[in-house]
Design a protein around this motif. Structure first.
Motif, PDB file in Angstrom:
ATOM      1  N   GLY A  98       0.735  -1.208  -0.022  1.00  0.00           N
ATOM      2  CA  GLY A  98       0.123  -0.243  -0.056  1.00  0.00           C
ATOM      3  C   GLY A  98       0.793   1.258  -0.055  1.00  0.00           C
ATOM      4  N   ILE A  99       0.532   2.374   0.694  1.00  0.00           N
ATOM      5  CA  ILE A  99       1.090   3.456   0.667  1.00  0.00           C
ATOM      6  C   ILE A  99       1.781   3.559   2.062  1.00  0.00           C
ATOM      7  CG2 ILE A  99       0.937   6.143   0.658  1.00  0.00           C
ATOM      8  CD1 ILE A  99       0.084   4.776  -1.694  1.00  0.00           C
ATOM      9  N   THR A 100       3.223   3.659   1.914  1.00  0.00           N
ATOM     10  CA  THR A 100       3.839   3.632   3.211  1.00  0.00           C
ATOM     11  C   THR A 100       4.656   5.177   3.307  1.00  0.00           C
ATOM     12  OG1 THR A 100       5.904   2.824   2.059  1.00  0.00           O
ATOM     13  CG2 THR A 100       4.395   1.394   3.210  1.00  0.00           C
ATOM     14  N   PHE A 101       4.851   5.694   4.547  1.00  0.00           N
ATOM     15  CA  PHE A 101       5.327   7.009   4.430  1.00  0.00           C
ATOM     16  C   PHE A 101       6.839   7.032   5.262  1.00  0.00           C
ATOM     17  CE2 PHE A 101       0.696   7.223   4.225  1.00  0.00           C
ATOM     18  CZ  PHE A 101       0.637   8.389   3.570  1.00  0.00           C
ATOM     19  N   ARG A 102       7.633   7.810   4.951  1.00  0.00           N
ATOM     20  CA  ARG A 102       8.885   8.105   5.544  1.00  0.00           C
ATOM     21  C   ARG A 102       9.094   9.549   5.700  1.00  0.00           C
ATOM     22  NH1 ARG A 102       8.310   3.589   5.791  1.00  0.00           N
ATOM     23  NH2 ARG A 102       9.382   1.590   4.747  1.00  0.00           N
ATOM     24  N   ALA A 103       9.937   9.726   6.775  1.00  0.00           N
ATOM     25  CA  ALA A 103      10.314  11.136   7.183  1.00  0.00           C
ATOM     26  C   ALA A 103      11.581  11.346   6.472  1.00  0.00           C
ATOM     27  CB  ALA A 103      10.382  11.210   8.640  1.00  0.00           C
ATOM     28  N   GLY A 104      11.559  12.198   5.371  1.00  0.00           N
ATOM     29  CA  GLY A 104      12.768  12.711   4.982  1.00  0.00           C
ATOM     30  C   GLY A 104      13.396  13.783   5.818  1.00  0.00           C
ATOM     31  N   LYS A 105      14.354  14.511   5.212  1.00  0.00           N
ATOM     32  CA  LYS A 105      15.149  15.714   5.921  1.00  0.00           C
ATOM     33  C   LYS A 105      14.211  16.764   6.257  1.00  0.00           C
ATOM     34  CE  LYS A 105      19.380  18.600   5.668  1.00  0.00           C
ATOM     35  NZ  LYS A 105      19.724  18.098   6.873  1.00  0.00           N
ATOM     36  N   GLY A 106      14.221  17.307   7.214  1.00  0.00           N
ATOM     37  CA  GLY A 106      13.246  18.310   7.726  1.00  0.00           C
ATOM     38  C   GLY A 106      11.989  18.125   8.360  1.00  0.00           C
ATOM     39  N   VAL A 107      11.540  16.673   8.318  1.00  0.00           N
ATOM     40  CA  VAL A 107      10.286  16.152   8.690  1.00  0.00           C
ATOM     41  C   VAL A 107      10.820  15.325  10.232  1.00  0.00           C
ATOM     42  CG1 VAL A 107       8.519  14.853   8.448  1.00  0.00           C
ATOM     43  CG2 VAL A 107       9.093  16.278   6.720  1.00  0.00           C
ATOM     44  N   GLY A 108      10.018  15.710  11.194  1.00  0.00           N
ATOM     45  CA  GLY A 108      10.216  15.120  12.403  1.00  0.00           C
ATOM     46  C   GLY A 108       9.667  13.528  12.514  1.00  0.00           C
ATOM     47  N   THR A 109      10.133  12.889  13.586  1.00  0.00           N
ATOM     48  CA  THR A 109       9.819  11.513  13.841  1.00  0.00           C
ATOM     49  C   THR A 109       9.113  11.590  15.311  1.00  0.00           C
ATOM     50  OG1 THR A 109      11.465  10.381  12.665  1.00  0.00           O
ATOM     51  CG2 THR A 109      10.484   9.392  14.322  1.00  0.00           C
ATOM     52  N   VAL A 110       8.268  10.939  15.577  1.00  0.00           N
ATOM     53  CA  VAL A 110       7.581  10.901  16.736  1.00  0.00           C
ATOM     54  C   VAL A 110       8.422  10.095  17.658  1.00  0.00           C
ATOM     55  CG1 VAL A 110       5.218  10.242  18.050  1.00  0.00           C
ATOM     56  CG2 VAL A 110       5.102  10.956  15.770  1.00  0.00           C
ATOM     57  N   THR A 111       8.755  10.478  19.074  1.00  0.00           N
ATOM     58  CA  THR A 111       9.329   9.706  19.637  1.00  0.00           C
ATOM     59  C   THR A 111       8.713   9.467  21.235  1.00  0.00           C
ATOM     60  OG1 THR A 111      10.637  11.488  20.751  1.00  0.00           O
ATOM     61  CG2 THR A 111      11.326  10.784  18.873  1.00  0.00           C
ATOM     62  N   ARG A 112       7.523   9.954  21.434  1.00  0.00           N
ATOM     63  CA  ARG A 112       6.755   9.874  22.677  1.00  0.00           C
ATOM     64  C   ARG A 112       5.205   9.249  22.394  1.00  0.00           C
ATOM     65  NH1 ARG A 112       8.682  15.730  25.316  1.00  0.00           N
ATOM     66  NH2 ARG A 112      10.779  14.982  26.069  1.00  0.00           N
ATOM     67  N   PRO A 113       4.653   8.754  23.398  1.00  0.00           N
ATOM     68  CA  PRO A 113       3.481   8.145  23.187  1.00  0.00           C
ATOM     69  C   PRO A 113       2.571   9.459  23.448  1.00  0.00           C
ATOM     70  CG  PRO A 113       4.182   7.364  25.165  1.00  0.00           C
ATOM     71  CD  PRO A 113       5.320   7.869  24.430  1.00  0.00           C
ATOM     72  N   GLY A 114       1.078   9.445  23.050  1.00  0.00           N
ATOM     73  CA  GLY A 114       0.114  10.466  23.316  1.00  0.00           C
ATOM     74  C   GLY A 114      -0.064  11.113  22.088  1.00  0.00           C
ATOM     75  N   LEU A 115       0.455  11.261  20.882  1.00  0.00           N
ATOM     76  CA  LEU A 115       0.351  11.524  19.822  1.00  0.00           C
ATOM     77  C   LEU A 115      -0.694  10.897  18.947  1.00  0.00           C
ATOM     78  CD1 LEU A 115       3.548  13.465  19.246  1.00  0.00           C
ATOM     79  CD2 LEU A 115       1.614  14.645  20.004  1.00  0.00           C
ATOM     80  N   PRO A 116      -1.145  11.447  17.693  1.00  0.00           N
ATOM     81  CA  PRO A 116      -1.975  10.624  17.008  1.00  0.00           C
ATOM     82  C   PRO A 116      -1.377   9.366  16.228  1.00  0.00           C
ATOM     83  CG  PRO A 116      -2.517  13.047  16.781  1.00  0.00           C
ATOM     84  CD  PRO A 116      -1.238  12.985  17.300  1.00  0.00           C
ATOM     85  N   LEU A 117      -0.007   9.509  16.458  1.00  0.00           N
ATOM     86  CA  LEU A 117       0.778   8.583  15.534  1.00  0.00           C
ATOM     87  C   LEU A 117       1.848   7.926  16.773  1.00  0.00           C
ATOM     88  CD1 LEU A 117       1.883  10.646  12.709  1.00  0.00           C
ATOM     89  CD2 LEU A 117       0.237   8.682  12.533  1.00  0.00           C
ATOM     90  N   PRO A 118       2.140   6.707  16.616  1.00  0.00           N
ATOM     91  CA  PRO A 118       2.827   5.854  17.608  1.00  0.00           C
ATOM     92  C   PRO A 118       4.388   6.471  17.500  1.00  0.00           C
ATOM     93  CG  PRO A 118       2.259   4.409  15.977  1.00  0.00           C
ATOM     94  CD  PRO A 118       1.450   5.828  15.625  1.00  0.00           C
ATOM     95  N   PRO A 119       5.155   6.009  18.484  1.00  0.00           N
ATOM     96  CA  PRO A 119       6.552   6.411  18.438  1.00  0.00           C
ATOM     97  C   PRO A 119       7.207   5.678  17.281  1.00  0.00           C
ATOM     98  CG  PRO A 119       6.006   6.400  20.726  1.00  0.00           C
ATOM     99  CD  PRO A 119       4.737   5.718  19.871  1.00  0.00           C
ATOM    100  N   GLY A 120       7.966   6.216  16.523  1.00  0.00           N
ATOM    101  CA  GLY A 120       8.822   5.688  15.556  1.00  0.00           C
ATOM    102  C   GLY A 120       8.274   6.101  14.239  1.00  0.00           C
ATOM    103  N   GLU A 121       6.904   6.588  14.168  1.00  0.00           N
ATOM    104  CA  GLU A 121       6.358   7.016  12.970  1.00  0.00           C
ATOM    105  C   GLU A 121       6.813   8.480  12.379  1.00  0.00           C
ATOM    106  OE1 GLU A 121       3.968   5.712  10.643  1.00  0.00           O
ATOM    107  OE2 GLU A 121       4.655   3.956  11.518  1.00  0.00           O
ATOM    108  N   PRO A 122       6.863   8.718  11.234  1.00  0.00           N
ATOM    109  CA  PRO A 122       7.220   9.965  10.755  1.00  0.00           C
ATOM    110  C   PRO A 122       6.049  10.870  11.148  1.00  0.00           C
ATOM    111  CG  PRO A 122       6.587   8.637   8.924  1.00  0.00           C
ATOM    112  CD  PRO A 122       6.719   7.605  10.114  1.00  0.00           C
TER     113      PRO A 122
END
Length: 373
Positions: A98-122
């Motif tokens: 399907g469609i997979t997403f990557r964080a390129g340069k200048g886009v953050g990565t989630v490192t803490r729980p509690g956001l709409p996306l889990p840690p490790g996701e762009p």
């Protein structure tokens, strides 16, 4: 960069979110990947059904990839990402991925729980992801497999002017947007950042958060309680917006910290303490001073003071604890908005130098008909 400019009823030009720009760039890159050519203009569908068009600011194709960029136009909103180059690099994905997403340069990565996306996701939020997937489906069909890497020129530097670091989003900005449109001065982004800050603090198991109206009161409140940065909520003028969210997403203890002027406005019942909502009532403040024991001469001088800070200086010079009285009244106004039996509320009032000049101690916020001791 839009083909047609939108305006609100105050003739302020609307703009486009980073999510909209990422979707447009992704569609253009995907079209180039599958057809071999970039479009002159690219059109995307917003969640509300609008279909703005964008010109490409950059395009590049190579072995197995295509990349397109859109310069974000935030309209007349003072958005820190206005003028940023939002780029999407699209590659073929593994079959069935399907469609997979990557964080390129200048886009953050989630490192803490509690956001709409889990840690490790762009940090590409759910609505922009849906917009990107739908934009690609318009080009390649709904069952296609692609890897989408979103990057932002100077995104790391731009992120320093956001709350991403405090929220645990590292390496750049977030790709955001729920409607696809930036409405100038709507303050929606700030309100959402308050909510996400609370979510992150709760997910980390914190029992105490502190919302502050500005940098001076935030630093002072942090030092007063020895709080970690993750407990600090950049509430700004939106006292009501924070408290109403906490009512449905509670923690055990909440501190509201602010300068004398904004806490006086809160004491007078204003849950949005921005200056555009009106100034503090100095005559009402003088009445509070009288109730706190000020003599007639001091009451008159406070009523005629130039500013709230001036009024507080007059009170302090006469040994009147005006700050504690304002804190108690501010507590009542805030407690009525919060009103949760499991949440204890505190008010801290600071002067311009960060000195504590008034305090209402932690008291369960459903006790709003009685003043804290």
């Amino acid at each position: 960069m839009e083909a047609a400019k939108e305006t609100d009823n105050k003739n302020l030009r609307r703009g486009w979110t980073t999510g909209t720009c990422a979707a447009a760039a992704s569609k253009a890159a995907c079209l180039a990947l599958v057809s071999g050519g970039f479009p002159d203009m690219v059109e995307v569908t917003l969640p509300g059904g609008q279909r703005p068009s964008f010109a490409l600011a950059m395009e590049e194709a190579g072995d197995g990839f295509a990349r397109a960029g859109i310069v974000k136009d935030a309209g007349d909103d003072p958005d820190v990402t206005h003028g940023a180059l939002i780029m999407s690099t699209v590659r073929r994905g593994a079959a069935g991925s399907g469609i997979t997403f990557r964080a390129g340069k200048g886009v953050g990565t989630v490192t803490r729980p509690g956001l709409p996306l889990p840690p490790g996701e762009p940090s590409i939020n759910p609505v922009p992801r849906k917009m990107i997937a739908e934009a690609i489906a318009e080009v390649a069909g709904g069952e296609s497999d692609f890897e989408v890497e979103i990057s932002v020129a100077d995104g790391e530097k731009i992120a320093e002017r956001t709350l991403n670091g405090r929220l645990g989003i590292l390496g750049g900005i977030s790709i955001l947007g729920t409607t696809g449109i930036v409405i100038p001065f709507s303050c929606a982004a700030w309100i959402h950042s308050i909510w996400r800050g609370i979510d992150v603090a709760r997910a980390a198991g914190l029992a105490h958060v502190a919302g502050s109206t500005g940098n001076t009161s935030e630093k002072a409140a942090q030092a007063h309680h020895g709080l970690p940065e993750i407990a600090l909520i950049d509430m700004g003028d939106f006292v009501g917006g924070m408290l109403k969210y906490l009512r449905g997403h509670p923690v055990q203890k909440v501190t509201i910290a602010g300068g004398v002027a904004k806490m006086t406005k809160l004491a007078q019942g204003m849950l949005d303490v921005h200056s555009k909502r009106g100034l503090a009532d100095l005559e009402a403040l003088a009445k509070v001073a009288a109730e706190a024991g000020a003599d007639a001469g001091l009451v008159e001088r406070i009523a005629g003071a130039n500013t709230v800070s001036h009024a507080f200086a007059l009170a302090d010079g006469n040994g009147l604890a005006l700050g504690d009285r304002i804190a108690a009244l501010a507590w009542k106004a805030a407690a009525r908005a919060l009103h949760h039996p499991g949440v204890a509320l505190e008010i801290l009032v600071y002067d311009r130098e960060g000195r504590l000049v008034g305090q209402a101690p932690f008291t369960p916020s459903d006790h709003s008909e009685s003043l804290p001791a």
